[in-house]
Design a protein around this motif. Structure first.
Motif, mmCIF file in Angstrom:
data_model
loop_
_atom_site.group_PDB
_atom_site.id
_atom_site.type_symbol
_atom_site.label_atom_id
_atom_site.label_comp_id
_atom_site.label_asym_id
_atom_site.label_seq_id
_atom_site.Cartn_x
_atom_site.Cartn_y
_atom_site.Cartn_z
ATOM 1 N N LEU A 110 0.847 -1.202 0.000
ATOM 2 C CA LEU A 110 0.000 0.000 0.000
ATOM 3 C C LEU A 110 0.878 1.245 0.000
ATOM 4 O O LEU A 110 2.098 1.160 0.180
ATOM 5 C CB LEU A 110 -0.911 -0.001 1.233
ATOM 6 N N SER A 111 0.255 2.403 -0.168
ATOM 7 C CA SER A 111 1.001 3.661 -0.156
ATOM 8 C C SER A 111 1.634 3.860 1.225
ATOM 9 O O SER A 111 0.917 3.974 2.232
ATOM 10 C CB SER A 111 0.036 4.812 -0.475
ATOM 11 N N PRO A 112 2.955 3.915 1.338
ATOM 12 C CA PRO A 112 3.594 3.843 2.661
ATOM 13 C C PRO A 112 3.374 5.052 3.564
ATOM 14 O O PRO A 112 3.185 4.873 4.768
ATOM 15 C CB PRO A 112 5.083 3.679 2.327
ATOM 16 N N ALA A 113 3.370 6.280 3.024
ATOM 17 C CA ALA A 113 3.327 7.454 3.901
ATOM 18 C C ALA A 113 2.062 7.514 4.770
ATOM 19 O O ALA A 113 2.164 7.598 6.006
ATOM 20 C CB ALA A 113 3.490 8.728 3.081
ATOM 21 N N PRO A 114 0.845 7.490 4.176
ATOM 22 C CA PRO A 114 -0.344 7.561 5.044
ATOM 23 C C PRO A 114 -0.507 6.348 5.944
ATOM 24 O O PRO A 114 -0.924 6.480 7.111
ATOM 25 C CB PRO A 114 -1.505 7.671 4.042
ATOM 26 N N VAL A 115 -0.150 5.169 5.415
ATOM 27 C CA VAL A 115 -0.317 3.950 6.218
ATOM 28 C C VAL A 115 0.642 3.947 7.404
ATOM 29 O O VAL A 115 0.251 3.657 8.543
ATOM 30 C CB VAL A 115 -0.081 2.703 5.326
ATOM 31 N N ARG A 116 1.893 4.295 7.171
ATOM 32 C CA ARG A 116 2.868 4.307 8.270
ATOM 33 C C ARG A 116 2.537 5.393 9.291
ATOM 34 O O ARG A 116 2.741 5.205 10.497
ATOM 35 C CB ARG A 116 4.277 4.512 7.708
ATOM 36 N N SER A 117 2.034 6.543 8.838
ATOM 37 C CA SER A 117 1.674 7.616 9.772
ATOM 38 C C SER A 117 0.575 7.162 10.720
ATOM 39 O O SER A 117 0.664 7.350 11.945
ATOM 40 C CB SER A 117 1.209 8.858 8.998
ATOM 41 N N MET A 118 -0.472 6.555 10.169
ATOM 42 C CA MET A 118 -1.589 6.097 11.012
ATOM 43 C C MET A 118 -1.140 4.971 11.934
ATOM 44 O O MET A 118 -1.538 4.901 13.107
ATOM 45 C CB MET A 118 -2.752 5.613 10.136
ATOM 46 N N ALA A 119 -0.320 4.069 11.406
ATOM 47 C CA ALA A 119 0.145 2.941 12.235
ATOM 48 C C ALA A 119 1.007 3.438 13.395
ATOM 49 O O ALA A 119 0.908 2.926 14.519
ATOM 50 C CB ALA A 119 0.935 1.958 11.373
#
Length: 501
Positions: A110-119
């Protein structure tokens, strides 16, 4: 100088020596986040058990059983069964697919920036909730045993946990957890055997003594949870939440292979299962031998039931030993939580979102260490504010947040080809926000009369909401070709370990 103080000091000295030893071996990001993937299955299994059997388990659950009987015992059952979810669903795929954190798996396709931020945000919130419980337990325990006031006790624990993580990294934290797990099991077995000797090794006599003192209702549901839906909600949160706890998930990356990851979870399950069975003797033993009034006199949340039972059975020395074990338990768990939180921020948010993968290893380790300091300061402050809350109850809330925000996204990432970035972000956001809002308007925070949400645990509502939001978000966005293409690679990797680091 009393016995408890000497034992406390001995544990602190040993753990600081371990931290010094580990600090000399912690140089790279792999060393700091994953102990250089140098642990064997049994070592990691004992460390996982040490991480999982927290102050909530030893102090909170024993107190909950001693005060609420059958309803308190549900916590033991929930914690025990929960580990099967980790063993059967997430341990091996996570080890095969990720590098250091849960976000490594979710962002793989998946798109890493938004996913990693939320995680990263989700991990920080869950770790903070869980950590408050450990700090409250530590404050009450140290105050009871050596007379140190509550605030000073919280400060001592906070400073020690920062030292362990900043200098020892995952290797130092792991060995602190191994020592603590061995001490905790030894103490629990000794106290359980002493309880049984008082009832001629007859479990029936022990329960009869409880009934004689408090009546049949003590062994029946309804003392704490008046609403059956509350029990279902708690059960869901405990069983699913373990698979979303960041400090447990991060441990599967410390072994070199998926086989060792599976072996470590089996070792952990055996130790954890034995421990939660033994809490029956500690909790009901405290109710029968110490009494609810005596327990409540020392702590309104019931957190001192186990140490008081030890004093009743073995005098001041056994109480000092059990208290020292509980102290080691708290130190080990807060260290595990701190390293999970600092890894999430430094690895997921700083290195991959802010620095877009350009951060050096030294830079990441430096940021992780500063994050550990920040998490430590926040935990000290919140621990002081949360005095008088039952620690098992607070941990159950952390489980609810983990089950609502992390588990839906983790499961869909590993097993649903259509799953995409919008679904992941929306699932984590809705799961996180809904569980937190429901907690703040529940009887846990507001009074029973003014609470807007009637249940004590939000899991029965927030977990389905997390799954629903992840599913809905996926269909609100067009299918991501790259995500679908990479799903096959992720699936093969997660099931076979081909390409795993």
């Amino acid at each position: 100088m009393n016995q408890a103080f000497i034992l406390f000091g001995l544990i602190v000295l040993v753990t600081l020596i371990i931290t010094y030893w580990a600090a000399r071996r912690t140089r790279t990001t792999s060393d700091f986040y994953a102990a250089g993937r140098s642990l064997s299955g049994w070592q990691n299994g004992i460390a996982i058990a040490g991480d999982y059997m927290s102050a909530a388990s030893f102090l909170g659950i024993c107190g909950m059983i001693a005060l609420s009987g059958y309803d308190g015992f549900l916590y033991s059952v929930g914690f025990l069964v929960a580990y099967l979810t980790v063993l059967l669903v997430v341990a091996e795929p996570l080890r095969n697919s990720g590098k250091y954190t849960m976000a490594d798996v979710v962002s793989f396709r998946l798109s890493p920036a938004p996913v990693r931020s939320m995680a990263a945000l989700s991990t920080l919130v869950i770790s903070t909730f869980y950590m408050i419980a450990q700090m409250v337990g530590a404050g009450g325990l140290i105050h009871l045993l050596i007379g140190l006031d509550y605030t000073t006790a919280i400060l001592v624990v906070g400073v020690l946990m920062v030292l362990y993580v900043v200098f020892g990294g995952m290797l130092g934290t792991t060995w602190v957890q191994i020592i603590k797990a061995v001490l905790l099991m030894a103490g629990t077995i000794v106290v359980s055997l002493l309880v049984l000797t008082r009832f001629h090794f007859s479990i029936g006599q022990m329960f009869q003594s409880v009934v004689d003192r408090y009546g049949d209702t003590f062994l029946q549901p309804g003392l704490r949870f008046k609403n059956p839906v509350d029990q279902i909600s708690l059960g869901l949160a405990l069983v699913l939440g373990t698979a979303g706890l960041p400090h447990i998930l991060i441990r599967v990356y410390t072994v070199p292979t998926a086989k060792q990851a599976r072996s470590s979870v089996v070792w952990a399950t055996v130790i954890i299962g034995s421990f939660y069975i033994l809490t029956t003797f500690l909790g009901f033993g405290a109710a029968a031998l110490v009494g609810k009034d005596e327990i409540l006199k020392y702590d309104k949340g019931g957190n001192m039931a186990a140490p008081l039972l030890a004093k009743h059975l073995g005098g001041d020395f056994l109480m000092a030993f059990i208290a020292a074990v509980a102290f080691a338990t708290i130190l080990a768990v807060v260290a595990g939580l701190t390293i999970a939180a600092s890894s999430a921020f430094a690895h997921d948010f700083y290195a991959h979102v802010i620095r877009r993968g350009q951060a050096t290893e030294q830079e990441q380790v430096r940021v992780a260490r500063w994050t550990a300091l920040g998490v430590g300061l926040a935990s000290i402050l919140l621990g002081i504010l949360a005095r008088n809350w039952n620690v098992a109850y607070m941990v159950a809330l952390a489980f609810a947040v983990a089950a609502s925000a992390n588990v839906p996204v983790l499961v869909f990432s590993l097993f649903w080809r259509r799953f995409n970035t919008t679904g992941a972000v929306l699932g984590m956001a809705v799961g996180l926000v809904s569980s937190l809002v429901l907690v703040f308007i529940s009887p846990a925070v507001m009074s029973a009369k003014t609470a807007l949400f009637p249940l004590q645990n939000p899991g029965v509502i927030s977990i389905p909401l997390g799954f629903l939001a992840a599913w809905l978000g996926t269909y609100l966005q067009r299918e991501e070709r790259e995500s679908v293409r990479r799903f096959d690679e992720l699936f093969v990797r997660s099931q076979t370990g081909i390409g795993a680091e």
